[in-house]
Design a protein around this motif. Sequence first.
Motif: not given
Length: 443
Positions: A52-67
């Motif tokens: 498990e990795h913690f990242i202090d960034r925008n979660s909505d953008c992360f969801a888009v990039l993960l997709d």
Amino acid sequence: MGIQKDSVRFNVSGRIFETTATTIANAGRNSLFGAMFDDNWDLQPNATGTTEHFIDRNSDCFAVLLDLLRIGELHVPPNIPEKLLYREAMFYGLLDHVRSAKWGPFDGNKLHLAQSITGRAPGDGTAIRAGPDGGCCVAHGSMVHVYDWMLEEHPPITLDYQRVNDVIWADSKSIVISACERLGRGEGGMGLFSASTGELRYKFHVTHENQVKSYTAGALSFSSDYKLFSSCKGRSNEYGIGVWDQVTGKQIDFFYEPPGWSLGDADRLQWLHGTNCLLVATLFPRKDNCYVSLLDFRDKSMVWSWSDIGAPITDERRVRDAIAMEDTNSICVVNEYEDLGFMDLRFAAGSVRWSSRSRLMKGKMPDEPCYPKLALHDGQLFSSMNDSISVFCGPDWVLTSRLRNSYGGSICDFSIGGDRLFSLHSEENVFDIWETQPPPPIM
């Protein structure tokens, strides 16, 4: 890869995402996620011994990039500003993935108008140059406006009322600007500028008889071995083509203009990689006659030349632009009616073989027409005419498509680079961005 079925958990500002190592590996070695794998692409545990990795960034953008990593498609919800997504992609090292999903490999026959942007500078634009990463720069009088691939404008470059003659990208971070000399000021010439800040990094000087001279720099070109070429006009005998080392900025050569010819006023320079020669074209109306030549700097010789001096000239035969096509050993020229002409480089003194393609344009010229421009990209020939750009393909250069946007008036310049085509209109400082739709994902 080793254990690519292992799951990976991300805590992005308190929001939990779970995916597979295979999906994360799609980001590539040069991404932030690439450090999560060892040399054999086996997933490595983090400092706590978990995945498990913690990242202090925008979660909505992360969801888009993960997709995007999962399915290869980019779907941006309306609540996420695209520029915010691009900045997040830059943090993760995924900008190339986003660009590939936004538009596909360049194809002149598959382009669509993606966007039109109205410039802020007063007066008509004079030149537009595509950057290697999908950005562009636009010259307006004594100013150059620079846009990154997200089409976000950087601080403009102002040359203190020196008119800009040409602009060229040295790389994705630097541009070279050529400008007119200002009498009594000892300025003009060329400079290398930061594309992001507009900072002048260094100037390119001309030395004649061991003295640094002020000069007007014109058309620009680069060679594959980091040499910069520019047409030059000085106050003494500095008429010709100067050569500089792109890395150091030092002058390394100068091809002086021979009597009865024109090099210092050139409209276009083009480096030919196959023959290691430089195309130099000086065209009407800058001069009363047209001069096209190939220069070999290895022995300071003009290995091929053509001019319309002495030939009966009508408007139908005035050459407005010229471009070399190494694959066919020829030079293509265009007149103001978009008729294409071809000259064979295998013959020392050939004539232009004209091919009439646009006679219907006669009598329908706009009030303030712009002269046609040519470009060659991946075996496709492009020619601007009024408010459109024609695309020619095949051994006989058949017209296969035409790009047109009714807003902005005639096209005064266009440029191809970074898998985009940029066209600059003569009115309202509008420039268009044309892109190829991305290919469908492989399921």
